[in-house]
Design a protein around this motif. Structure first.
Motif, PDB file in Angstrom:
ATOM      1  N   ASN A  73       7.952  15.139  16.746  1.00 34.65           N
ATOM      2  CA  ASN A  73       8.837  16.216  17.218  1.00 34.65           C
ATOM      3  C   ASN A  73      10.097  15.656  17.869  1.00 34.65           C
ATOM      4  OD1 ASN A  73       7.018  18.173  16.386  1.00 34.65           O
ATOM      5  ND2 ASN A  73       6.069  18.395  18.400  1.00 34.65           N
ATOM      6  N   VAL A  74       9.917  14.667  18.753  1.00 34.42           N
ATOM      7  CA  VAL A  74      11.078  14.165  19.487  1.00 34.42           C
ATOM      8  C   VAL A  74      12.041  13.422  18.568  1.00 34.42           C
ATOM      9  CG1 VAL A  74      10.270  11.870  20.247  1.00 34.42           C
ATOM     10  CG2 VAL A  74      11.727  13.209  21.734  1.00 34.42           C
ATOM     11  N   ILE A  75      11.521  12.747  17.537  1.00 35.20           N
ATOM     12  CA  ILE A  75      12.403  12.072  16.579  1.00 35.20           C
ATOM     13  C   ILE A  75      13.254  13.100  15.836  1.00 35.20           C
ATOM     14  CG2 ILE A  75      12.446  10.749  14.423  1.00 35.20           C
ATOM     15  CD1 ILE A  75      10.008   9.208  15.486  1.00 35.20           C
ATOM     16  N   ASP A 157       6.489  31.290  18.168  1.00 39.57           N
ATOM     17  CA  ASP A 157       5.934  31.209  16.826  1.00 39.57           C
ATOM     18  C   ASP A 157       5.861  29.724  16.474  1.00 39.57           C
ATOM     19  OD1 ASP A 157       5.748  30.959  13.979  1.00 39.57           O
ATOM     20  OD2 ASP A 157       6.378  33.032  13.773  1.00 39.57           O
ATOM     21  N   PRO A 158       4.662  29.227  16.093  1.00 37.76           N
ATOM     22  CA  PRO A 158       4.527  27.775  15.831  1.00 37.76           C
ATOM     23  C   PRO A 158       5.527  27.239  14.815  1.00 37.76           C
ATOM     24  CG  PRO A 158       2.372  28.810  15.873  1.00 37.76           C
ATOM     25  CD  PRO A 158       3.385  29.928  15.946  1.00 37.76           C
ATOM     26  N   LYS A 159       5.916  28.065  13.832  1.00 38.36           N
ATOM     27  CA  LYS A 159       6.853  27.600  12.812  1.00 38.36           C
ATOM     28  C   LYS A 159       8.302  27.687  13.280  1.00 38.36           C
ATOM     29  CE  LYS A 159       3.883  28.810   8.899  1.00 38.36           C
ATOM     30  NZ  LYS A 159       3.738  29.620   7.670  1.00 38.36           N
ATOM     31  N   LEU A 160       8.600  28.698  14.114  1.00 34.81           N
ATOM     32  CA  LEU A 160       9.985  28.912  14.540  1.00 34.81           C
ATOM     33  C   LEU A 160      10.336  28.199  15.842  1.00 34.81           C
ATOM     34  CD1 LEU A 160      10.492  32.722  13.776  1.00 34.81           C
ATOM     35  CD2 LEU A 160      11.447  30.776  12.533  1.00 34.81           C
ATOM     36  N   ALA A 161       9.338  27.841  16.640  1.00 35.30           N
ATOM     37  CA  ALA A 161       9.614  27.247  17.957  1.00 35.30           C
ATOM     38  C   ALA A 161      10.453  25.967  17.867  1.00 35.30           C
ATOM     39  CB  ALA A 161       8.303  26.988  18.696  1.00 35.30           C
ATOM     40  N   PRO A 162      10.143  25.006  16.961  1.00 31.29           N
ATOM     41  CA  PRO A 162      10.995  23.810  16.873  1.00 31.29           C
ATOM     42  C   PRO A 162      12.423  24.142  16.450  1.00 31.29           C
ATOM     43  CG  PRO A 162       8.901  23.452  15.751  1.00 31.29           C
ATOM     44  CD  PRO A 162       8.979  24.915  16.052  1.00 31.29           C
ATOM     45  N   VAL A 163      12.572  25.079  15.518  1.00 28.04           N
ATOM     46  CA  VAL A 163      13.911  25.489  15.072  1.00 28.04           C
ATOM     47  C   VAL A 163      14.666  26.144  16.225  1.00 28.04           C
ATOM     48  CG1 VAL A 163      15.206  26.927  13.448  1.00 28.04           C
ATOM     49  CG2 VAL A 163      13.091  25.795  12.715  1.00 28.04           C
ATOM     50  N   SER A 164      13.955  26.948  17.019  1.00 26.25           N
ATOM     51  CA  SER A 164      14.584  27.620  18.161  1.00 26.25           C
ATOM     52  C   SER A 164      15.089  26.619  19.183  1.00 26.25           C
ATOM     53  CB  SER A 164      13.584  28.576  18.819  1.00 26.25           C
ATOM     54  OG  SER A 164      13.117  29.526  17.890  1.00 26.25           O
ATOM     55  N   SER A 250       3.714  22.231  18.572  1.00 31.32           N
ATOM     56  CA  SER A 250       4.913  22.234  17.726  1.00 31.32           C
ATOM     57  C   SER A 250       6.178  21.886  18.491  1.00 31.32           C
ATOM     58  CB  SER A 250       5.077  23.599  17.051  1.00 31.32           C
ATOM     59  OG  SER A 250       5.160  24.630  18.019  1.00 31.32           O
ATOM     60  N   THR A 251       6.151  21.997  19.828  1.00 30.96           N
ATOM     61  CA  THR A 251       7.340  21.635  20.617  1.00 30.96           C
ATOM     62  C   THR A 251       7.033  20.519  21.613  1.00 30.96           C
ATOM     63  OG1 THR A 251       6.893  23.323  22.309  1.00 30.96           O
ATOM     64  CG2 THR A 251       8.258  23.978  20.428  1.00 30.96           C
ATOM     65  N   ASN A 252       5.854  19.951  21.520  1.00 36.50           N
ATOM     66  CA  ASN A 252       5.471  18.900  22.467  1.00 36.50           C
ATOM     67  C   ASN A 252       6.288  17.632  22.210  1.00 36.50           C
ATOM     68  OD1 ASN A 252       4.126  17.738  24.570  1.00 36.50           O
ATOM     69  ND2 ASN A 252       2.090  17.857  23.651  1.00 36.50           N
ATOM     70  N   VAL A 253       6.607  16.925  23.267  1.00 36.52           N
ATOM     71  CA  VAL A 253       7.312  15.637  23.192  1.00 36.52           C
ATOM     72  C   VAL A 253       6.650  14.691  24.186  1.00 36.52           C
ATOM     73  CG1 VAL A 253       9.533  16.582  22.430  1.00 36.52           C
ATOM     74  CG2 VAL A 253       9.027  16.455  24.872  1.00 36.52           C
ATOM     75  N   PRO A 254       6.813  13.366  24.010  1.00 36.79           N
ATOM     76  CA  PRO A 254       6.140  12.432  24.917  1.00 36.79           C
ATOM     77  C   PRO A 254       6.437  12.661  26.396  1.00 36.79           C
ATOM     78  CG  PRO A 254       6.952  11.264  23.003  1.00 36.79           C
ATOM     79  CD  PRO A 254       7.477  12.667  22.896  1.00 36.79           C
ATOM     80  N   ALA A 255       7.682  13.010  26.730  1.00 39.24           N
ATOM     81  CA  ALA A 255       8.022  13.225  28.143  1.00 39.24           C
ATOM     82  C   ALA A 255       7.280  14.425  28.716  1.00 39.24           C
ATOM     83  CB  ALA A 255       9.534  13.414  28.291  1.00 39.24           C
ATOM     84  N   PHE A 256       7.058  15.457  27.895  1.00 39.86           N
ATOM     85  CA  PHE A 256       6.298  16.609  28.389  1.00 39.86           C
ATOM     86  C   PHE A 256       4.820  16.266  28.513  1.00 39.86           C
ATOM     87  CE2 PHE A 256       3.965  20.627  27.949  1.00 39.86           C
ATOM     88  CZ  PHE A 256       4.527  21.325  29.005  1.00 39.86           C
ATOM     89  N   MET A 257       4.321  15.413  27.612  1.00 42.70           N
ATOM     90  CA  MET A 257       2.950  14.919  27.769  1.00 42.70           C
ATOM     91  C   MET A 257       2.781  14.226  29.113  1.00 42.70           C
ATOM     92  SD  MET A 257       1.629  13.275  24.175  1.00 42.70           S
ATOM     93  CE  MET A 257       0.105  12.746  24.969  1.00 42.70           C
ATOM     94  N   LEU A 258       3.758  13.391  29.478  1.00 43.77           N
ATOM     95  CA  LEU A 258       3.735  12.707  30.769  1.00 43.77           C
ATOM     96  C   LEU A 258       3.683  13.726  31.907  1.00 43.77           C
ATOM     97  CD1 LEU A 258       6.047   9.745  31.799  1.00 43.77           C
ATOM     98  CD2 LEU A 258       5.648  11.645  33.347  1.00 43.77           C
ATOM     99  N   PHE A 259       4.583  14.697  31.851  1.00 43.87           N
ATOM    100  CA  PHE A 259       4.663  15.731  32.888  1.00 43.87           C
ATOM    101  C   PHE A 259       3.342  16.492  32.999  1.00 43.87           C
ATOM    102  CE2 PHE A 259       5.424  20.209  33.876  1.00 43.87           C
ATOM    103  CZ  PHE A 259       6.114  20.129  35.070  1.00 43.87           C
ATOM    104  N   GLU A 260       2.793  16.865  31.861  1.00 42.82           N
ATOM    105  CA  GLU A 260       1.567  17.661  31.837  1.00 42.82           C
ATOM    106  C   GLU A 260       0.367  16.867  32.348  1.00 42.82           C
ATOM    107  OE1 GLU A 260       0.036  21.002  28.706  1.00 42.82           O
ATOM    108  OE2 GLU A 260       0.347  18.985  27.917  1.00 42.82           O
ATOM    109  N   GLN A 261       0.246  15.611  31.909  1.00 44.24           N
ATOM    110  CA  GLN A 261      -0.885  14.796  32.334  1.00 44.24           C
ATOM    111  C   GLN A 261      -0.836  14.522  33.840  1.00 44.24           C
ATOM    112  OE1 GLN A 261      -3.565  13.850  30.571  1.00 44.24           O
ATOM    113  NE2 GLN A 261      -2.764  14.932  28.772  1.00 44.24           N
ATOM    114  N   ALA A 262       0.367  14.324  34.372  1.00 46.06           N
ATOM    115  CA  ALA A 262       0.499  14.004  35.799  1.00 46.06           C
ATOM    116  C   ALA A 262       0.299  15.230  36.682  1.00 46.06           C
ATOM    117  CB  ALA A 262       1.864  13.375  36.070  1.00 46.06           C
TER     118      ALA A 262
END
Length: 297
Positions: A73-75, A157-164, A250-262
């Motif tokens: 996603n982030v790429i 919407d899982p399909k539209l969220a990245p486009v949004s 569908s919109t997850n990125v590594p930085a949000f993973m960090l935020f969520e895990q912490a």
């Protein structure tokens, strides 16, 4: 001999004046990354360093399908954002550069710099509650209805969220980058422009063959900063979408993973491992980009 003593004394005083800044830099800029590196090899949960578990956090991270989806996603977000954002900014800078009216040029520069004063959070909330709002209240859904389309739940919407996320803040023109590109164009020698006209080059040929190569320094800067900012940016995820609708990520990125895990799961050790990986990714992409662009020079 006296001059050398005065020079040494001056350097000594300079060091004294620099010491508070160096101390603050060590405390607030260098100590946190070192602490993060220590946490990355432990099961820390906010109550201390925790138990040493060696590479378990990294093994878990690189075994996680969520991490690879967030990486994909982030790429996409970075690649599309940098290409479209820089292309749109250069295009508008070219339009303003070729504008003959001084009054109109000054007015447009003023209008493009005004949005810089608006916080990014405000812009995101405008898009969430006005542009991409659900039902008939959102501008995007009204446009869809006008052309006979159905209302969409854009950010959820899982399909539209990245486009949004990609479309948010259209037309992707930041005031400062616009002014930097414009300054670069204005710094091009008028003799070069006149020579291109005498050679019969049209406007498009001049932009491709002269303007863009001479803007390479600015482009290099914004590519590097785009990679760094893109890997760290989680404003939309924190404020609106989270990791994505349901379990889609569908919109997850590594930085949000960090935020969520912490801050959601209280796994500071695992979050620190994600932070170390993000740092290494940023460093790697930056070095590759700098070497590639330097080679092209």
């Amino acid at each position: 001999m006296k001059k050398n003593q005065q020079k040494t004394k001056f350097q000594y005083k300079a060091f004294i004046w620099l010491s508070p800044a160096i101390l603050l830099l060590l405390i607030f800029s260098y100590y946190p990354p070192v602490r993060t590196l220590m946490f990355a090899f432990t099961d820390a949960n906010g109550a201390g360093i925790g138990k040493f578990i060696f590479l378990d956090n990294f093994i878990e991270l690189f075994s996680s399908s969520v991490f690879y989806r967030s990486l994909f996603n982030v790429i996409i977000f970075i690649a599309v954002g940098m290409f479209v954002g820089n292309a749109a900014t250069i295009f508008l800078a070219e339009l303003l550069y070729n504008l003959k009216s001084r009054f109109a040029s000054a007015l447009y520069r003023f209008l493009f710099i005004i949005p810089v004063l608006v916080p990014a959070v405000v812009i995101i909330l405008i898009w969430q509650y006005i542009v991409f709002a659900g039902g008939d209240s959102g501008i995007a859904n009204r446009i869809m209805s006008f052309f006979g389309g159905d209302n969409q739940n854009w950010y959820f919407d899982p399909k539209l969220a990245p486009v949004s996320i990609i479309l948010t803040a259209f037309p992707w023109v930041a005031g400062t980058s616009f002014l930097i590109y414009l300054a670069g164009l204005q710094n091009i020698s008028s003799g070069v422009i006149e020579a291109s006209k005498l050679d019969g080059a049209n406007l498009v040929q001049r932009i491709i063959s002269i303007d863009i190569p001479l803007l390479k320094g600015q482009i290099k800067y914004f590519v590097v900063m785009g990679i760094i900012g893109g890997l760290q940016n989680i404003n939309l995820q924190v404020l609106v979408t989270g990791s994505g609708p349901g379990t889609s990520n569908s919109t997850n990125v590594p930085a949000f993973m960090l935020f969520e895990q912490a801050f959601t799961y209280d796994r500071y050790g695992y979050a620190s491992a994600i932070g170390i990986v993000i740092f290494l990714m940023t460093l790697t992409f930056t070095i590759i980009n700098m070497k590639k662009l330097k080679g092209n020079d």
